[in-house]
Structure formats: C-alpha cells, structure tokens
Scaffold this motif. Structure first.
Motif, PDB file in Angstrom:
ATOM      1  N   LYS A 193       0.884  -1.152  -0.020  1.00 31.58           N
ATOM      2  CA  LYS A 193      -0.046   0.206  -0.078  1.00 31.58           C
ATOM      3  C   LYS A 193       0.836   1.331   0.001  1.00 31.58           C
ATOM      4  CE  LYS A 193      -4.050  -2.163   0.607  1.00 31.58           C
ATOM      5  NZ  LYS A 193      -3.670  -3.443   0.027  1.00 31.58           N
ATOM      6  N   LEU A 194       2.121   1.124  -0.195  1.00 29.54           N
ATOM      7  CA  LEU A 194       2.952   2.400   0.003  1.00 29.54           C
ATOM      8  C   LEU A 194       2.764   3.199  -1.462  1.00 29.54           C
ATOM      9  CD1 LEU A 194       5.636   2.877   1.948  1.00 29.54           C
ATOM     10  CD2 LEU A 194       6.887   2.709  -0.073  1.00 29.54           C
ATOM     11  N   LYS A 195       2.496   4.639  -0.908  1.00 26.21           N
ATOM     12  CA  LYS A 195       2.131   5.372  -2.104  1.00 26.21           C
ATOM     13  C   LYS A 195       3.396   6.446  -2.371  1.00 26.21           C
ATOM     14  CE  LYS A 195      -1.471   6.692   0.362  1.00 26.21           C
ATOM     15  NZ  LYS A 195      -1.803   5.667   1.306  1.00 26.21           N
ATOM     16  N   LEU A 210      17.890   3.212   1.809  1.00 22.76           N
ATOM     17  CA  LEU A 210      17.519   3.122   3.065  1.00 22.76           C
ATOM     18  C   LEU A 210      16.797   1.950   3.482  1.00 22.76           C
ATOM     19  CD1 LEU A 210      16.731   6.827   4.339  1.00 22.76           C
ATOM     20  CD2 LEU A 210      18.714   5.306   4.936  1.00 22.76           C
ATOM     21  N   CYS A 211      15.851   1.528   2.374  1.00 20.82           N
ATOM     22  CA  CYS A 211      14.835   0.431   2.734  1.00 20.82           C
ATOM     23  C   CYS A 211      15.584  -0.894   3.138  1.00 20.82           C
ATOM     24  CB  CYS A 211      13.897   0.284   1.686  1.00 20.82           C
ATOM     25  SG  CYS A 211      12.589  -0.993   1.740  1.00 20.82           S
ATOM     26  N   PRO A 212      15.077  -1.406   4.524  1.00 24.15           N
ATOM     27  CA  PRO A 212      15.687  -2.771   5.036  1.00 24.15           C
ATOM     28  C   PRO A 212      15.103  -3.764   4.125  1.00 24.15           C
ATOM     29  CG  PRO A 212      13.990  -1.959   6.363  1.00 24.15           C
ATOM     30  CD  PRO A 212      14.128  -0.830   5.554  1.00 24.15           C
ATOM     31  N   MET A 213      13.965  -3.490   3.260  1.00 25.81           N
ATOM     32  CA  MET A 213      13.431  -4.579   2.585  1.00 25.81           C
ATOM     33  C   MET A 213      14.013  -4.753   1.053  1.00 25.81           C
ATOM     34  SD  MET A 213      11.548  -6.415   4.561  1.00 25.81           S
ATOM     35  CE  MET A 213      10.981  -7.499   3.169  1.00 25.81           C
ATOM     36  N   LYS A 214      14.698  -3.742   0.653  1.00 17.75           N
ATOM     37  CA  LYS A 214      14.967  -3.524  -0.648  1.00 17.75           C
ATOM     38  C   LYS A 214      13.835  -3.384  -1.692  1.00 17.75           C
ATOM     39  CE  LYS A 214      19.836  -5.349  -0.422  1.00 17.75           C
ATOM     40  NZ  LYS A 214      20.079  -4.435   0.528  1.00 17.75           N
ATOM     41  N   ASN A 215      12.779  -2.751  -1.110  1.00 21.98           N
ATOM     42  CA  ASN A 215      11.644  -2.969  -1.849  1.00 21.98           C
ATOM     43  C   ASN A 215      11.365  -1.558  -2.639  1.00 21.98           C
ATOM     44  OD1 ASN A 215       8.773  -3.199  -2.113  1.00 21.98           O
ATOM     45  ND2 ASN A 215       8.433  -1.674  -0.548  1.00 21.98           N
ATOM     46  N   LEU A 216      12.156  -0.780  -2.657  1.00 24.78           N
ATOM     47  CA  LEU A 216      12.180   0.276  -3.547  1.00 24.78           C
ATOM     48  C   LEU A 216      13.312   0.378  -4.809  1.00 24.78           C
ATOM     49  CD1 LEU A 216      11.403   2.820  -0.477  1.00 24.78           C
ATOM     50  CD2 LEU A 216       9.656   2.509  -2.579  1.00 24.78           C
ATOM     51  N   THR A 217      12.911   0.812  -6.009  1.00 22.64           N
ATOM     52  CA  THR A 217      13.959   1.026  -6.912  1.00 22.64           C
ATOM     53  C   THR A 217      13.681   2.480  -7.693  1.00 22.64           C
ATOM     54  OG1 THR A 217      12.533  -0.338  -8.585  1.00 22.64           O
ATOM     55  CG2 THR A 217      14.567  -1.284  -7.585  1.00 22.64           C
ATOM     56  N   LYS A 228       6.615  -5.368  -1.072  1.00 21.77           N
ATOM     57  CA  LYS A 228       7.423  -5.991   0.033  1.00 21.77           C
ATOM     58  C   LYS A 228       7.721  -5.049   1.340  1.00 21.77           C
ATOM     59  CE  LYS A 228      11.604  -7.394  -2.195  1.00 21.77           C
ATOM     60  NZ  LYS A 228      12.670  -6.893  -1.974  1.00 21.77           N
ATOM     61  N   CYS A 229       6.785  -4.281   1.554  1.00 18.57           N
ATOM     62  CA  CYS A 229       7.019  -3.355   2.512  1.00 18.57           C
ATOM     63  C   CYS A 229       7.027  -3.897   3.881  1.00 18.57           C
ATOM     64  CB  CYS A 229       6.430  -2.015   2.236  1.00 18.57           C
ATOM     65  SG  CYS A 229       6.229  -0.806   3.677  1.00 18.57           S
ATOM     66  N   THR A 230       7.615  -3.875   4.969  1.00 18.57           N
ATOM     67  CA  THR A 230       7.380  -3.981   6.305  1.00 18.57           C
ATOM     68  C   THR A 230       7.073  -2.987   7.062  1.00 18.57           C
ATOM     69  OG1 THR A 230       8.175  -5.737   8.146  1.00 18.57           O
ATOM     70  CG2 THR A 230       9.797  -3.917   7.277  1.00 18.57           C
ATOM     71  N   MET A 231       6.465  -1.721   6.526  1.00 13.74           N
ATOM     72  CA  MET A 231       5.800  -0.598   7.014  1.00 13.74           C
ATOM     73  C   MET A 231       6.617   0.022   8.360  1.00 13.74           C
ATOM     74  SD  MET A 231       1.792  -1.920   7.283  1.00 13.74           S
ATOM     75  CE  MET A 231       2.082  -3.055   8.333  1.00 13.74           C
ATOM     76  N   CYS A 232       7.955   0.045   8.071  1.00 10.05           N
ATOM     77  CA  CYS A 232       8.963   0.624   9.085  1.00 10.05           C
ATOM     78  C   CYS A 232       8.836   2.043   9.168  1.00 10.05           C
ATOM     79  CB  CYS A 232      10.323   0.140   8.683  1.00 10.05           C
ATOM     80  SG  CYS A 232      11.184   0.962   7.535  1.00 10.05           S
ATOM     81  N   TYR A 233       8.641   2.840   7.785  1.00 15.78           N
ATOM     82  CA  TYR A 233       8.310   4.241   7.914  1.00 15.78           C
ATOM     83  C   TYR A 233       9.769   4.917   7.766  1.00 15.78           C
ATOM     84  CZ  TYR A 233       3.547   5.533   8.052  1.00 15.78           C
ATOM     85  OH  TYR A 233       2.136   5.641   7.587  1.00 15.78           O
ATOM     86  N   ARG A 234      10.777   4.233   7.239  1.00 17.17           N
ATOM     87  CA  ARG A 234      12.095   5.060   7.214  1.00 17.17           C
ATOM     88  C   ARG A 234      12.353   5.751   6.088  1.00 17.17           C
ATOM     89  NH1 ARG A 234      17.172   0.772   7.116  1.00 17.17           N
ATOM     90  NH2 ARG A 234      15.947   0.108   9.151  1.00 17.17           N
ATOM     91  N   CYS A 235      11.569   5.275   5.061  1.00 15.74           N
ATOM     92  CA  CYS A 235      11.547   6.121   3.924  1.00 15.74           C
ATOM     93  C   CYS A 235      10.823   7.326   3.892  1.00 15.74           C
ATOM     94  CB  CYS A 235      11.284   5.141   2.510  1.00 15.74           C
ATOM     95  SG  CYS A 235       9.601   4.375   2.617  1.00 15.74           S
ATOM     96  N   ILE A 236       9.514   7.199   4.742  1.00 12.39           N
ATOM     97  CA  ILE A 236       8.644   8.201   4.641  1.00 12.39           C
ATOM     98  C   ILE A 236       9.334   9.361   5.842  1.00 12.39           C
ATOM     99  CG2 ILE A 236       6.245   8.619   5.475  1.00 12.39           C
ATOM    100  CD1 ILE A 236       5.787   5.476   4.940  1.00 12.39           C
TER     101      ILE A 236
HETATM  102  S1  SF4 Z   1       8.336   1.826   4.905  1.00 18.03           S
HETATM  103 FE1  SF4 Z   1      10.236   0.692   5.542  1.00 18.03          FE
HETATM  104  S2  SF4 Z   1      10.069  -1.319   4.486  1.00 18.03           S
HETATM  105 FE2  SF4 Z   1       8.505   0.132   3.542  1.00 18.03          FE
HETATM  106  S3  SF4 Z   1       9.350   0.843   1.687  1.00 18.03           S
HETATM  107 FE3  SF4 Z   1       9.685   2.576   3.270  1.00 18.03          FE
HETATM  108  S4  SF4 Z   1      11.913   1.946   3.912  1.00 18.03           S
HETATM  109 FE4  SF4 Z   1      11.039   0.136   2.870  1.00 18.03          FE
END
Ligand code: SF4
Ligand SMILES: Cc1cc2nc3c(=O)[nH]c(=O)nc-3n(C[C@H](O)[C@H](O)[C@H](O)COP(=O)(O)O)c2cc1C
Ligand code: SF4
Length: 263
Positions: A193-195, A210-217, A228-236
């Motif tokens: 659901k990341l937008k 920064l993403c711990p899941m390598k979910n972003l390119t 495959k976001c684990t909702m950590c909010y680091r990128c946000i």
């Molecule tokens: S919220 Fe965390 S896991 Fe999700 S995309 Fe951002 S950095 Fe990655």
C-alpha cells in the motif's frame, strides 16, 4: 570470533525511525557495554545471534503485532534460536497489549528461552496522520521516560530480575482483542500500500538506499515500490520531498528519533 564471544549479550533490532535502535542500544550499553548491536537487515544479524548466548530482540509494534520482517527473521532462522535466551523489547507509540509477547511466542516455538519482555513508549513513527501528531516537548518527554525505564530495567536485570511486559495471559488477550484481531490483515503479509507521489519525487534514491526490505527502486527518475514493505516508515521519514505515504495521504511532520535524543 574471539572478540565476539567476549560478550554475553548481543542485540538485533528493526528500527524504522530510530526509536527501537535508541532503546536497544541504551539498554545494551548498560548491560554489556561494547556488545554487538546490529540491524536485522544487516548481513551479520544471524551470525551475531548464533555467536551469543543472550539476545535482546528489538522491534516496533505494528497494530499490536511484531513486524512481518521480524517474524520472518525468527522463523527463517528457526534452528538459530534453540537454547538461546532472549529478551524481547518492543517500542510503541501508544498501546500494545502483548507487543513483546508476539515475538516471544514464536521464539519459544523455535526452542528459545524467554528471559523477559520490555515495552517502551516512544514517539509515533507514523508521520502521515494528523491524529498522531505530538509536539517536540511531548516527544522529548516520552524519550526521557523511556530512558528512565531502561535504567531501572537494567539495574533489575543485573540483579537477576527481568521485566515481564507483554508476556502474560491478560497481555495476550489485550493485544488480541484490543487491536490484532481487527487489524491482523495489515501485518499478515508484506504491505503493497506504499504510495509515491510521482509529482513530488525527484528520483534521488534516498528511499531505495535506506529500505531494509530493498522494496524500492528508481525507474525513469521516480521511486517505485515492489509490494514487500514491512511498514517501518524509514523512507517516509527521510524522503527529502515528502513524496511517500502509507497510512495517511500526506506527511504531517517527519520524525527521526536522533533529532530528539541528540545522537
Ligand atoms: S516503509 Fe520501510 S520497508 Fe516500507 S518501503 Fe519504506 S523503508 Fe522500505
Ligand atoms: C504501521 C505501524 C503500525 C503501528 N502500530 C502501533 C500500535 O499498534 N500500537 C502502538 O502503540 N504503536 C504503533 N506504532 C508506532 C510504533 O510502534 C512506534 O512509534 C515505534 O516506537 C517505532 O519504532 P522505530 O522508530 O524503531 O521504527 C505503529 C507504527 C507503524 C509504522
Ligand atoms: S527519497 Fe523521495 S524523492 Fe528521493 S527517490 Fe525516494 S520518493 Fe523520490
């Protein structure tokens, strides 16, 4: 290897906006100064667990559950935990009946002994919801209280008394009926659901690094999430353009613990 074994404790943690990292490293410093403290996404996380007898496992509570990445780390390394002694440390913005208990129950299934559970209230990492907004003073106050609790807990542990937050039957019921039952769908799988607001994103790649899941390119100059976001909010909390949201529609005020703890 000899150097690693010098310490009885180690810590492994997931931390999106820095709360859990701060709490875990403070506790570890008081218990066993210089003991290794590694992020869960670090390649050495499992070998660090393997090399130590006592482990502090830290994570932020999400909808009264442990984040999917933390649950997967436990279950994908099942054999690692046999005979280990684990203190589960859960940070939270407001409430979690059994935040520490969620990982503790999985760890027990893997043969670990649970030393204790510790809940620490910290500022909310969800920074795209007006409802959760707090003043700088309120945030500092929460951190100061958490630090105090960590100090007391460390003293207790040195005397052989571990905290039991989130481990009992009533805590389990509170976590289950307070939130987890209604929101379990949100933490069951990785989140898609990341937008990303394409009009704001400048393709700088900060989020992807920064993403711990390598979910972003970054593709064609714009960040793209891959479900495959684990909702950590680091990128946000770090995007210089405030282009990323998850729970809400707009970033209210980005939060990073280090700005409030002076580290
Ligand atoms: S919220 Fe965390 S896991 Fe999700 S995309 Fe951002 S950095 Fe990655
Ligand atoms: C998706 C999500 C769900 C959350 N759910 C809860 C919750 O159920 N209860 C709570 O008290 N805090 C909740 N929080 C707040 C975080 O647990 C809290 O701010 C935590 O300390 C963040 O730690 P970190 O900075 O190490 O990532 C949630 C945060 C996120 C991002
Ligand atoms: S950090 Fe923000 S601006 Fe930079 S690529 Fe990611 S979404 Fe775009």
């Amino acid at each position: 290897m000899g150097e690693v074994m010098e310490h009885e404790f180690c810590a492994v943690y997931l931390s999106g906006t820095g709360n859990t990292k701060f709490c875990v490293s403070r506790l570890l410093k008081l218990l066993d100064e210089g003991a290794p403290c590694v992020a869960i996404e670090d390649m050495v996380a499992s070998s660090t667990v393997a090399a130590h007898e006592k482990i502090v496992l830290g994570y932020p509570v999400q909808y009264s559950n442990a984040p999917k990445l933390v649950r997967d780390f436990i279950l994908q390394n099942m054999e690692l935990w046999r005979g280990k002694r684990v203190l589960c440390l859960a940070t939270m913005g407001a409430f979690s009946g059994d935040g520490a208990g969620c990982a503790a129950r999985l760890l027990k299934k893997c043969g670990a002994k649970i030393l204790g559970g510790l809940h620490l209230k910290m500022p909310d990492s969800v920074c795209d919801s007006k409802l959760l907004e707090k003043s700088g003073e309120e945030k500092r106050d929460l951190i100061r209280r958490a630090e105090e609790k960590i100090g007391h807990v460390a003293e207790g542990i040195k005397g052989g008394k571990y905290p039991r937050d989130g481990l009992g039957f009533f805590a389990h019921i509170a976590g289950l009926f307070g939130q987890r039952l209604w929101f379990y769908g949100k933490t069951r799988k990785y989140c898609d659901k990341l937008k990303i607001d394409g009009a704001r994103c400048v393709g700088c790649g900060v989020c992807a690094r920064l993403c711990p899941m390598k979910n972003l390119t970054v593709e064609g100059g714009v960040a793209v999430p891959h479900g495959k976001c684990t909702m950590c909010y680091r990128c946000i909390s770090r995007c210089p353009q405030r282009a990323i949201t998850l729970v809400g529609k707009e970033v209210v005020e980005q939060y990073r613990a280090e700005e409030f703890v002076g580290e």
